[in-house]
Design a protein around this motif. Structure first.
Motif, mmCIF file in Angstrom:
data_model
loop_
_atom_site.group_PDB
_atom_site.id
_atom_site.type_symbol
_atom_site.label_atom_id
_atom_site.label_comp_id
_atom_site.label_asym_id
_atom_site.label_seq_id
_atom_site.Cartn_x
_atom_site.Cartn_y
_atom_site.Cartn_z
ATOM 1 N N VAL B 59 0.973 -1.274 0.187
ATOM 2 C CA VAL B 59 -0.202 0.007 0.074
ATOM 3 C C VAL B 59 1.128 1.461 -0.121
ATOM 4 C CG1 VAL B 59 -1.582 1.326 1.410
ATOM 5 C CG2 VAL B 59 -1.970 -0.809 1.051
ATOM 6 N N GLN B 60 1.892 1.153 0.604
ATOM 7 C CA GLN B 60 2.676 2.304 0.879
ATOM 8 C C GLN B 60 3.823 2.578 -0.309
ATOM 9 O OE1 GLN B 60 4.749 1.440 4.625
ATOM 10 N NE2 GLN B 60 3.021 2.626 6.031
ATOM 11 N N TRP B 61 4.357 1.570 -0.781
ATOM 12 C CA TRP B 61 5.556 1.699 -1.774
ATOM 13 C C TRP B 61 4.475 1.531 -3.172
ATOM 14 C CZ3 TRP B 61 9.401 3.338 -4.063
ATOM 15 C CH2 TRP B 61 10.011 2.555 -5.186
ATOM 16 N N GLY B 62 3.951 0.320 -3.295
ATOM 17 C CA GLY B 62 3.189 0.097 -4.410
ATOM 18 C C GLY B 62 2.290 1.049 -5.042
ATOM 19 N N TYR B 63 1.453 1.680 -3.862
ATOM 20 C CA TYR B 63 0.490 2.570 -4.413
ATOM 21 C C TYR B 63 1.083 4.031 -4.351
ATOM 22 C CZ TYR B 63 -3.349 -0.625 -2.925
ATOM 23 O OH TYR B 63 -4.210 -1.718 -2.905
ATOM 24 N N ALA B 64 1.869 4.236 -3.496
ATOM 25 C CA ALA B 64 2.142 5.615 -3.262
ATOM 26 C C ALA B 64 3.610 6.076 -3.574
ATOM 27 C CB ALA B 64 1.710 6.204 -1.743
ATOM 28 N N GLY B 65 4.271 4.823 -3.494
ATOM 29 C CA GLY B 65 5.862 5.002 -3.757
ATOM 30 C C GLY B 65 6.760 5.613 -2.476
ATOM 31 N N LEU B 66 5.966 5.455 -1.330
ATOM 32 C CA LEU B 66 6.818 5.732 -0.057
ATOM 33 C C LEU B 66 7.661 4.806 0.598
ATOM 34 C CD1 LEU B 66 3.709 7.017 1.814
ATOM 35 C CD2 LEU B 66 5.515 8.524 0.604
ATOM 36 N N VAL B 67 8.667 5.222 0.715
ATOM 37 C CA VAL B 67 9.711 4.141 1.320
ATOM 38 C C VAL B 67 9.766 4.075 2.724
ATOM 39 C CG1 VAL B 67 12.112 3.235 1.098
ATOM 40 C CG2 VAL B 67 11.314 4.582 -0.680
ATOM 41 N N ASN B 68 9.057 2.756 3.169
ATOM 42 C CA ASN B 68 9.105 2.632 4.550
ATOM 43 C C ASN B 68 9.867 1.591 5.101
ATOM 44 O OD1 ASN B 68 8.369 2.260 7.201
ATOM 45 N ND2 ASN B 68 6.298 1.442 6.852
ATOM 46 N N PHE B 69 11.273 2.209 5.654
ATOM 47 C CA PHE B 69 12.137 0.980 6.251
ATOM 48 C C PHE B 69 11.884 0.762 7.790
ATOM 49 C CE2 PHE B 69 15.936 1.151 2.708
ATOM 50 C CZ PHE B 69 14.844 0.418 1.818
ATOM 51 N N GLY B 70 10.769 1.143 8.116
ATOM 52 C CA GLY B 70 10.554 0.942 9.492
ATOM 53 C C GLY B 70 9.392 -0.101 9.880
ATOM 54 N N VAL B 71 9.495 -0.854 8.932
ATOM 55 C CA VAL B 71 8.241 -2.215 9.134
ATOM 56 C C VAL B 71 8.458 -2.965 10.177
ATOM 57 C CG1 VAL B 71 7.645 -4.277 7.954
ATOM 58 C CG2 VAL B 71 8.685 -2.470 6.558
ATOM 59 N N MET B 72 9.673 -3.059 10.807
ATOM 60 C CA MET B 72 10.259 -3.923 11.983
ATOM 61 C C MET B 72 9.464 -3.058 13.256
ATOM 62 S SD MET B 72 13.909 -4.279 13.814
ATOM 63 C CE MET B 72 14.224 -2.503 14.022
ATOM 64 N N GLY B 73 9.522 -1.800 13.294
ATOM 65 C CA GLY B 73 9.011 -0.972 14.378
ATOM 66 C C GLY B 73 7.262 -1.201 14.643
ATOM 67 N N PHE B 74 6.597 -1.372 13.251
ATOM 68 C CA PHE B 74 5.366 -1.244 13.547
ATOM 69 C C PHE B 74 4.817 -2.885 13.728
ATOM 70 C CE2 PHE B 74 6.029 2.197 10.355
ATOM 71 C CZ PHE B 74 5.685 3.037 11.250
ATOM 72 N N LEU B 202 13.654 9.640 3.966
ATOM 73 C CA LEU B 202 12.396 8.792 4.732
ATOM 74 C C LEU B 202 12.773 7.398 5.065
ATOM 75 C CD1 LEU B 202 9.489 8.952 5.378
ATOM 76 C CD2 LEU B 202 8.942 8.113 3.094
ATOM 77 N N ALA B 203 13.566 6.848 4.054
ATOM 78 C CA ALA B 203 13.837 5.452 4.443
ATOM 79 C C ALA B 203 15.008 5.296 5.611
ATOM 80 C CB ALA B 203 14.758 4.769 3.355
ATOM 81 N N ILE B 204 15.938 6.400 5.737
ATOM 82 C CA ILE B 204 16.554 6.296 6.932
ATOM 83 C C ILE B 204 15.955 6.787 8.281
ATOM 84 C CG2 ILE B 204 18.534 7.504 8.105
ATOM 85 C CD1 ILE B 204 19.628 7.810 4.872
ATOM 86 N N ALA B 205 15.014 7.791 7.979
ATOM 87 C CA ALA B 205 14.379 8.265 9.303
ATOM 88 C C ALA B 205 13.338 7.031 9.796
ATOM 89 C CB ALA B 205 13.494 9.406 8.911
ATOM 90 N N THR B 206 12.758 6.653 8.883
ATOM 91 C CA THR B 206 11.697 5.249 9.438
ATOM 92 C C THR B 206 12.550 3.977 10.007
ATOM 93 O OG1 THR B 206 11.589 4.396 6.986
ATOM 94 C CG2 THR B 206 9.899 5.746 7.935
ATOM 95 N N LEU B 207 13.664 3.763 9.304
ATOM 96 C CA LEU B 207 14.755 2.822 9.835
ATOM 97 C C LEU B 207 15.046 3.288 11.409
ATOM 98 C CD1 LEU B 207 16.354 0.191 9.120
ATOM 99 C CD2 LEU B 207 17.971 1.864 8.494
ATOM 100 N N GLY B 208 15.408 4.392 11.475
ATOM 101 C CA GLY B 208 15.796 4.839 12.873
ATOM 102 C C GLY B 208 14.600 4.811 13.832
ATOM 103 N N VAL B 209 13.544 5.223 13.307
ATOM 104 C CA VAL B 209 12.391 5.299 14.216
ATOM 105 C C VAL B 209 12.103 3.838 14.884
ATOM 106 C CG1 VAL B 209 9.886 5.406 14.657
ATOM 107 C CG2 VAL B 209 11.152 7.109 13.521
ATOM 108 N N SER B 210 12.048 2.709 13.589
ATOM 109 C CA SER B 210 12.078 1.260 14.081
ATOM 110 C C SER B 210 12.805 0.708 15.177
ATOM 111 C CB SER B 210 12.078 0.464 12.856
ATOM 112 O OG SER B 210 13.060 0.169 12.249
#
Lengths: 234, 447, 337
Positions: B59-74, B202-210
């Motif tokens: 939904v995030q990458w395929g639909y909207a092109g958002l890179v979420n590298f924080g999957v682990m955190g969620f 965004l990738a690095i920030a989400t990785l950091g949050v996770s």
């Protein structure tokens, strides 16, 4: 025959030809100017001469040598030099380093050429240690021209060198370009500011729809009522 | 996302969608026949959970092109929800420090609220920065003063078995919804701050949050026992031992002629599989509906050409935030499902390679932008991840046979054979990215 | 006065010296990231594994040298083995460029595609590392343990607190300085180095000037991999080699590179030290430090620690987020990112 002959050029980026058989020539010590309305193929013609787009027809010779099939870097080695309209300096590098990069393909001692460039553009000598990105628009254009001169070209091509600079700076730049031409270099220039450019032009080309519409000396074109009415706004 | 990334879409034949699924189910059957049905069902269950996770990323990458590298955190937040919702309350711990902890958390929230309100009112840059720093520092100090003794008191209550506040003792299925909400809430905060950044930032920030979310879960023992783990989480399905005492089970075992222990284990796994299939089907259905809706079309328009979409009056920022929240919520749901399946919450098991990047491999390999693609990608990648271990062992056993059993090199390599799964995943990702960049089931053009 | 000196020495021993060593390691790592970004325009998520891989090869070389009885005591043998680690890693990284990234460069793919490709490379390298050396910690530091120990320091100065300088810390600092000086001489004085900066500045104009893009890219990879191996080995010598720890270092390294300004070498170095000192100073327990400075009845109850050590990543992260919000181009980047 002229020093540069780009004859019957045909070609473009997509399926449709932007250039539909246009011819441009220039001689050493001369300033040839290409003018024309937007979309006439002015910049495309220049890019074609420099080899940045492949032609479907026509030929390009410089000093009698056929360059039609060469890549841009090979054309540089054969005496061409090109100043793009935008992004034409290395902003974080000093003026001197910009000139050094201009001479990148030269393996000989280029310090004499650098002195010549500094003599042509005294303000660059003053600011030689300053990053090019921190200079004013007009000074940046001088760096760009200076960089292009470092290969000791026999043909210098300028793509709208005065785009976005003030009228005073434009006059100053044109004066410098005349100085460059006086050193025996052939200059080919695409210009948006047609009137002022034709004033310094030894040769003028008015392009329309990718074809030569009018060709004459700059003076004659400025005097031609048809050219004045259609292209120079009266 | 520039247009050059996407190749033109063409309608895929139905076979292109059905065939990969068919191959996958044949593989599962093969595992059932060759290894055991317990192994096959274990893999299948994890495949189903992974598919939900992959749909979130899709939904995030395929639909909207958002890179979420924080999957682990969620995922971890979803797991936390299971502990908080389903575990019994530890009354002694609540008496010892519950109010203090709640008050401390309230102070943290209040600090955030007051700071945000202040930033709305004060517009001058310098005073705003100074005030923000002062408010945050004061709030952190106050919260810390309150939290410190309270959490220490909580952690002191029967530390060997409890030492945390416990949960609400509610049915575990509620935790799945709460896990989704928890992850969605976190995504709201992160999205407010980080969306609008360039893709790699965004990738690095989400990785950091996770990483920080997992660090909190590992170190705040009062919350979910930290690295001491919470075990024995309540289940949504019966326990094997209980089942074996029932009459219908004895009857079924007789009729099938199977031993009681493996049969009960199979039934439990099937029950989980049933639950997961329902959730996956629901998410898939919703995701497909959303994709076909005007909203989905807008979303993809934004992805393919942000500038043009913005020029058409689309509120890109809002759309991105929404899609980030929804996707993260789905990942949180999957995280809760996963922890429920495991029956325990182990914060130290959350590794980015396994929980963030592997999910990305699933989506890219399956086909970004296509929900069926992401689903089958999850199935196949998880299958490969698990089966790489026995296959790798077999290959290395065969390759080093000549060295003899005493060879230390052979022993060392056999011992680490399972690690080859990482290589397999990397190669799989690179090969698909290069030769089939749109994945196994490519995104199709819809009208 | 003694109290003040003792406080400074204490802080130096437990925060400043380790912080400087850690900062050097981060700076070298961030330099590798920033060089790749400057030339290839993407954030290389495989950089942590490159560090780990290089350290692993160096460990094998160290073991080989040790088994042959080669030693450069008091310096650690690992330094002698370092070139081997660098050569092998450079070869691997160049292969990854040829087989993975070159294709996307040719196609002029979006930077996100490069980023995803780097995840693939990361997986392959992580798998190889785990497969070859296994998941366990390895200690490969040998030679003298200290340049001077706490006891030496106390004996010389007569202070209550002591300051130790580990050999690995000194080696880290000296190596980092040598690397940085060499790198800046290369970038600032040599024709090749300047052509690399030119390419980073303006790719099209560099190509127009006859600068060979392929060569610039290769040199960028070689430099990045060399710095990564050095950073990885120094970190491994200083702490111990843990195959997985480099994955965790990715966050502070990226934070350092972004704080300084992605693409700016000076920025990467400054960013490395900012992140390292922030992490160390925020997670340091000031109780004993304050004990030397303030009267006993003014002492705070707890450890006087701003944040637990386990949250040191949060420090790097907060600095990263603040940078992205306030000045996304970083401290030393003149160009818009």
């Amino acid at each position: 025959m002229s020093f540069l002959v780009a004859r019957d050029m045909r070609g473009g980026y997509g399926a449709e030809d932007i250039l539909q058989g246009c011819t441009v020539e220039a001689d050493r010590g001369e300033i040839a100017v290409i003018v024309g309305p937007n979309g006439a193929g002015k910049s495309t013609a220049m890019k074609a001469i420099f080899g940045m787009l492949s032609l479907r027809g026509g030929a390009i010779t410089l000093d009698g040598a056929d360059l039609t099939r060469m890549k841009p870097t090979e054309r540089v080695k054969n005496g061409m030099s090109f100043v793009p309209q935008v992004k034409n300096v290395f902003p974080s590098m000093s003026v001197e380093e910009n000139l050094e990069m201009g001479a990148f393909i030269r393996r000989d001692d280029y310090s004499a050429t650098m002195d010549e460039v500094y003599a042509l553009f005294p303000v660059l000598a003053e600011k030689r240690r300053q990053p090019a990105g921190e200079l004013s628009g007009g000074q940046r254009q001088q760096v760009a021209v200076g960089r292009a001169l470092m290969t000791k070209p026999s043909l210098l091509m300028l793509d709208e060198p005065t785009a976005g600079v003030s009228p005073i700076v434009m006059d100053e730049l044109f004066d410098r370009i005349i100085d460059v031409a006086k050193t025996g270099i052939a200059i080919l220039m695409v210009e948006q500011n047609a009137k002022q450019a034709l004033e310094i032009a030894t040769r003028g080309y008015v392009l329309q729809h990718g074809k030569n519409a009018h060709t004459d000396t700059g003076e004659a074109l400025l005097a031609d009522p048809v050219v004045r009415r259609t292209f120079l706004g009266g | 996302m520039s247009q050059s990334v996407r190749t033109p879409r063409t309608p895929a034949s139905p076979m292109r969608t059905v065939l990969p699924f068919a191959v996958f189910f044949l593989l599962i059957v093969a595992v059932g026949l060759l290894q055991s049905w317990t192994v096959a069902l274990t893999i299948l269950n994890m495949c189903l959970v992974s598919a939900v996770m992959a749909l979130g990323v899709n939904v995030q990458w395929g639909y909207a092109g958002l890179v979420n590298f924080g999957v682990m955190g969620f995922t971890a937040l979803g797991g936390l929800a299971v502990v908080v919702i389903a575990m019994p309350t530890v009354d002694a711990a609540w008496q010892a420090g519950g109010p203090g902890v709640l008050f401390g958390l309230f102070l943290l929230l209040a600090t955030a609220a007051v700071t945000i309100a202040m930033r709305r009112v004060v517009t001058a840059r310098l005073p705003r920065m100074v005030l923000t720093a002062v408010f945050v520092a004061a709030g952190l100090w106050a919260a810390n003063t309150v939290l410190g003794p309270s959490t220490a008191a909580v952690e002191g209550v029967n530390p060997a078995l409890e030492g945390y506040l416990g949960g609400f003792g509610a049915p575990v299925l509620i935790a799945w919804a709460v896990g989704a909400l928890l992850a969605a809430a976190a995504a709201f905060v992160i999205g407010k701050i980080a969306l609008g950044l360039r893709a790699d930032y965004l990738a690095i920030a989400t990785l950091g949050v996770s990483e920080i979310i997992v660090a909190v879960l590992m170190n705040e023992d009062w919350l979910a026992r930290g690295v001491k783990n919470v075990v024995g989480l309540p289940r949504p399905v019966p326990y094997e031992v209980d089942m074996r005492t029932t009459a219908w089970f004895a009857d079924l075992a007789d009729r099938l002629g199977m031993a009681a222990v493996p049969l009960s284990s199979l039934i439990v796994k099937l029950a989980y599989a049933g639950l997961f299939v329902v959730v996956l089907a629901l998410i898939l259905w919703l995701a497909e509906r959303a994709l076909a809706s005007p909203w989905g079309r807008t979303m993809r328009a934004v992805r393919d050409n942000e500038t043009a979409a913005a020029a058409m009056g689309k509120d890109v920022k809002r759309l991105h935030l929404l899609v980030f929240i929804v996707g993260s919520g789905i990942i949180g749901l999957a995280g809760a499902m996963l922890t429920t399946l495991d029956g325990q919450f182990t914060p130290s098991s959350y590794q980015p390679l396994r929980f963030t990047f592997l999910v990305w491999v699933m989506v890219i390999v399956g086909g970004a932008g296509n929900n069926w693609g992401a689903t089958v990608g999850a199935f196949i990648v998880w299958f490969a991840w698990v089966e790489a271990e026995p296959v790798g062992h077999f290959v290395i056993d065969w390759a080093t046979y000549a060295l003899g059993d005493d060879s230390p090199i052979r022993q060392h390599l056999l011992q680490n054979a399972a690690q080859m799964r990482h290589v397999v995943m990397g190669v799989l990702l690179l090969v698909v990215l290069r030769f089939a960049p749109r994945g196994i089931i490519p995104e199709t053009d819809r009208t | 006065m003694d109290g003040f000196l003792n406080a400074i020495v204490l802080l130096a021993n437990f925060a400043l010296v380790p912080g400087a060593a850690y900062g050097s390691q981060l700076a070298l790592g961030a330099l590798g990231v920033t060089l790749i970004f400057a030339v290839l325009r993407f954030s290389n998520f495989a950089h942590g594994e490159t560090m780990s891989f290089g350290a692993m090869i160096t460990i094998f070389a160290t073991w080989a040298l040790q088994s042959w009885g080669v030693s450069i005591a008091p310096l650690p043998t690992g330094l002698l083995a370092l070139p081997i680690g660098i050569i092998v890693t450079v070869a691997v990284v160049l292969a990854s460029d040829k087989f993975v990234y070159a294709y996307y460069r040719e196609k002029r793919s979006d930077q996100v595609i490069f980023l995803i490709a780097s995840i693939g490379v990361m997986f392959v390298m992580a798998g190889l590392i785990r497969f070859i050396i296994g998941p366990d910690d390895q200690i490969f530091a040998d030679g003298a343990r200290f340049v001077f120990s706490v006891r030496d320091f106390r004996a010389v100065t007569g202070l209550e607190e002591g300051l130790a300088l580990k050999t690995t810390q000194l080696v880290t600092l000296v190596t980092a300085i040598v690397c940085v000086v060499a790198l800046f001489l290369f970038l600032g004085k040599t024709r090749t180095g300047k052509s690399m900066r030119a390419y980073a500045d303006n790719e099209d104009l560099a190509t127009l000037s006859g600068i060979d893009a392929g060569r610039v890219v290769r040199i960028a990879w070689i430099l990045s991999a060399t710095l990564a191996v050095i950073a990885g080995v120094l970190y491994g010598l200083d702490k111990s080699y843990k195959p997985f720890v480099f994955q965790e270092l990715l966050l502070p390294i990226f934070a350092a590179a972004i704080v300084g300004g992605l693409g700016s070498p000076v920025g990467a170095i400054v960013g490395g030290y900012i992140i390292a000192f922030a992490e160390v100073l925020v997670t340091y327990a000031y109780k004993r430090f304050l004990g030397h400075l303030v009267p006993p009845d003014w002492m705070p109850d707890g450890l006087a620690q701003l944040m637990g050590t386990e949250y040191k990543f949060a420090v790097a992260f907060v600095i990263l987020v603040l940078t992205l919000l306030i000045r996304p181009t970083g401290l030393f980047n003149k160009r818009a990112a």
